[in-house]
Design a protein around this motif. Structure first.
Motif, short mmCIF file in Angstrom:
data_model
loop_
_atom_site.label_atom_id
_atom_site.label_comp_id
_atom_site.label_asym_id
_atom_site.label_seq_id
_atom_site.Cartn_x
_atom_site.Cartn_y
_atom_site.Cartn_z
N ALA A 156 128.14 30.05 93.30
CA ALA A 156 128.75 30.33 92.04
C ALA A 156 130.19 30.59 92.13
O ALA A 156 131.08 30.27 91.34
CB ALA A 156 127.91 31.49 91.34
N GLU A 157 130.64 31.42 93.16
CA GLU A 157 131.80 31.71 93.61
C GLU A 157 132.61 30.42 93.92
O GLU A 157 133.80 30.11 93.22
CB GLU A 157 131.90 32.64 94.74
N ASP A 158 132.18 29.65 94.51
CA ASP A 158 132.70 28.41 94.95
C ASP A 158 133.00 27.48 93.83
O ASP A 158 134.07 26.76 93.50
CB ASP A 158 131.92 27.45 96.01
N GLY A 159 131.93 27.41 92.69
CA GLY A 159 131.90 26.69 91.61
C GLY A 159 132.78 27.11 90.40
O GLY A 159 132.77 26.58 89.30
N ASP A 160 133.20 28.45 90.58
CA ASP A 160 133.75 29.36 89.54
C ASP A 160 132.97 29.33 88.46
O ASP A 160 133.28 29.22 87.14
CB ASP A 160 135.07 28.61 89.18
N ILE A 161 131.48 29.67 88.73
CA ILE A 161 130.53 29.97 87.69
C ILE A 161 130.33 31.42 87.52
O ILE A 161 129.95 32.10 88.46
CB ILE A 161 129.05 29.30 88.26
N SER B 90 117.36 37.28 71.99
CA SER B 90 118.57 36.67 71.86
C SER B 90 119.30 36.48 73.28
O SER B 90 119.31 37.43 74.08
CB SER B 90 119.76 37.34 70.89
N VAL B 91 119.96 35.25 73.38
CA VAL B 91 120.68 34.86 74.69
C VAL B 91 121.99 34.12 73.97
O VAL B 91 122.27 33.84 72.85
CB VAL B 91 120.27 33.68 75.32
N HIS B 92 123.09 34.30 74.88
CA HIS B 92 124.55 33.80 74.82
C HIS B 92 124.51 32.57 75.29
O HIS B 92 124.20 32.21 76.46
CB HIS B 92 125.53 34.76 75.58
N VAL B 93 125.27 31.46 74.56
CA VAL B 93 125.23 30.23 74.89
C VAL B 93 125.99 29.86 76.31
O VAL B 93 125.55 29.19 77.12
CB VAL B 93 125.71 29.36 73.80
N ASP B 94 127.00 30.74 76.45
CA ASP B 94 127.85 30.47 77.76
C ASP B 94 126.76 31.02 78.86
O ASP B 94 126.81 30.35 80.10
CB ASP B 94 129.01 31.34 77.68
N ASP B 95 125.88 32.08 78.85
CA ASP B 95 124.98 32.18 79.99
C ASP B 95 124.09 31.33 80.16
O ASP B 95 123.90 30.91 81.32
CB ASP B 95 124.34 33.59 79.59
N VAL B 96 123.58 30.61 79.18
CA VAL B 96 122.68 29.17 79.36
C VAL B 96 123.43 28.34 80.22
O VAL B 96 122.85 27.83 81.03
CB VAL B 96 122.07 28.99 78.02
N ASP B 97 124.66 27.98 79.82
CA ASP B 97 125.35 26.96 80.55
C ASP B 97 125.73 27.44 82.04
O ASP B 97 125.57 26.56 82.84
CB ASP B 97 126.64 26.85 79.92
N ALA B 98 125.92 28.81 82.07
CA ALA B 98 126.07 29.08 83.49
C ALA B 98 124.88 29.05 84.14
O ALA B 98 124.85 28.40 85.54
CB ALA B 98 126.73 30.53 83.43
N VAL B 99 123.75 29.17 83.69
CA VAL B 99 122.26 29.01 84.49
C VAL B 99 122.08 27.58 84.76
O VAL B 99 121.87 27.25 85.90
CB VAL B 99 121.31 29.30 83.63
N VAL B 100 122.59 26.68 84.01
CA VAL B 100 122.19 25.36 84.20
C VAL B 100 123.38 24.84 85.48
O VAL B 100 123.05 24.04 86.28
CB VAL B 100 122.73 24.41 82.89
N ASP B 101 124.78 25.19 85.32
CA ASP B 101 125.62 24.89 86.10
C ASP B 101 125.35 25.45 87.65
O ASP B 101 125.25 24.59 88.76
CB ASP B 101 127.00 25.55 85.79
N PHE C 165 123.60 24.47 93.03
CA PHE C 165 122.79 24.96 94.33
C PHE C 165 121.86 23.88 94.80
O PHE C 165 121.80 23.52 95.98
CB PHE C 165 121.61 26.10 93.84
N LEU C 166 121.42 23.02 93.68
CA LEU C 166 120.32 21.90 94.30
C LEU C 166 120.91 20.83 94.79
O LEU C 166 120.67 20.20 96.00
CB LEU C 166 119.22 21.40 93.27
N ASP C 167 122.25 20.51 94.42
CA ASP C 167 123.10 19.35 94.79
C ASP C 167 123.69 19.80 96.31
O ASP C 167 124.01 18.97 97.02
CB ASP C 167 124.53 19.25 94.23
N SER C 168 123.68 21.18 96.74
CA SER C 168 124.14 21.46 98.01
C SER C 168 122.95 21.79 98.95
O SER C 168 123.42 22.30 100.04
CB SER C 168 125.18 22.54 97.79
#
Length: 349
Positions: A274-279, A321-332, A337-340
């Motif tokens: 997350a830190e490396d990807g600025d997530i 209720s969820v925040h759309v930015d948090d959902v994006d962050a979970v996907v990212d 993580f899987l890519d690495s």
């Protein structure tokens, strides 16, 4: 929402009905979305659906449960009212004055859970603590018509649409369809992984992590990453230490819940990714409640397990209720993580 946020899919997933053990409608949606993205797909006798991609010898399971809390009809009384047995953890305070659907063999039947008007209640009745056993469903039909249409064992779900409210998405069953959504979005973006990734939509989590426990034995993974919602008590009445997570502050990296203490090498790698990807991310310490993380961590021996959580307000209510930015962050975070992951990381302690 971001341009690539498939809100139609999220609405379809959350508005579908699927209580524990009866996730068929949701599973059909997931299969339709997942099958074109994976090399092979299968389901099992518990109803778990697994889509696998890659041919590496190292197996990673990504798990998100499909089921929502609901009810089963346990009795139809002489006046045609339905008595219910809870499937999952309901707060009885929020059940009064809800519209519901009864799912019968002959189709869906609309109903409601009424609430007696305060004019006729005694002081003792007003102060009585509500209980799920006190709930009755009114179908607006006479007893004979109800007996012809409804049987013991029929299922009941709460009615609610999924809507945008500011930067939030709100509706029923975001626990845990928003995580199923995130898993499907990640499956779309993952290309040529170095390991074999099994995207698992699991069943019966709300009644004891049952689908995940069975699946862990069948798959015997080398690494597990579970996806689920978590508490966000960032609302009036809670101290900062009681909030667990806050909406809009990123993906939750689970450290513990009531069923699991995550492998600290896994959650540290999630943090590094997350830190490396600025997530955007935050840490989750959930005092109570279990997730598929615990169901998969130890059922086939010791398995390194971590989890990514979607911060959620008003869990186990029809207005989750969820925040759309948090959902994006979970996907990212999941994709990064899987890519690495190449199977070379040492998660032994």
């Amino acid at each position: 929402m971001t341009d690539d946020f498939d809100d139609d899919l999220l609405v379809a997933l959350t508005e579908a009905r699927g209580v524990p053990g009866y996730e068929d409608r949701v599973r059909a949606l997931v299969r339709e979305e997942l099958e074109p993205r994976v090399d092979r797909i299968r389901s099992d006798a518990m109803g778990n659906l697994v889509g696998s991609v890659g041919s590496g010898e190292y197996d990673v399971v990504v798990a998100a449960h499909m089921d929502e809390i609901g009810f089963m009809v346990r009795h139809v009384d002489d006046d045609g009212f339905l008595e219910l047995d809870a499937l999952g953890g309901w707060d009885p305070r929020i059940l009064r004055a809800q519209r519901v659907t009864v799912h019968t063999d002959d189709g869906d039947v609309p109903g409601l859970i009424g609430s007696a008007p305060p004019h006729t209640l005694s002081e003792e009745e007003r102060e009585k603590q509500p209980d799920v056993d006190d709930v009755h469903v009114d179908l607006g039909l006479d007893a004979e018509a109800v007996s012809e249409r409804v049987s013991v064992g029929d299922l009941v779900t709460v009615d609610q649409t999924t809507e945008r409210v500011g930067e939030f998405v709100t509706g029923k069953a975001l626990d845990n369809r928003v995580s199923v959504f995130a898993m499907l979005e990640a499956a779309k973006r993952l290309e040529n992984p170095d390991v074999t990734v099994h995207f698992a939509a699991t069943t019966q989590e709300e009644v004891g992590l049952r689908g995940a426990e069975a699946l862990g034995v069948d798959l015997d993974p080398d690494l597990v990453v579970a996806l689920d919602t978590t508490v966000a008590n960032d609302v009036p009445g809670f101290e900062p230490g009681e909030q667990v997570t806050r909406l809009g502050e990123g993906a939750g990296i689970k450290l513990k819940d009531g069923s699991v203490i995550t492998n600290h090498k896994v959650h540290r790698r999630l943090r590094a990714v997350a830190e490396d990807g600025d997530i955007d991310h935050q840490f989750e310490v959930l005092p109570a409640g279990g997730t598929d993380t615990g169901g998969l961590q130890r059922t086939s021996g010791a398995t390194p397990a971590g989890a990514i959580s979607v911060p959620t307000r008003y869990l186990h209510t029809p207005t989750e209720s969820v925040h759309v930015d948090d959902v994006d962050a979970v996907v990212d975070l999941l994709v990064a993580f899987l890519d690495s992951e190449d199977g070379s990381h040492d998660y032994t302690l």
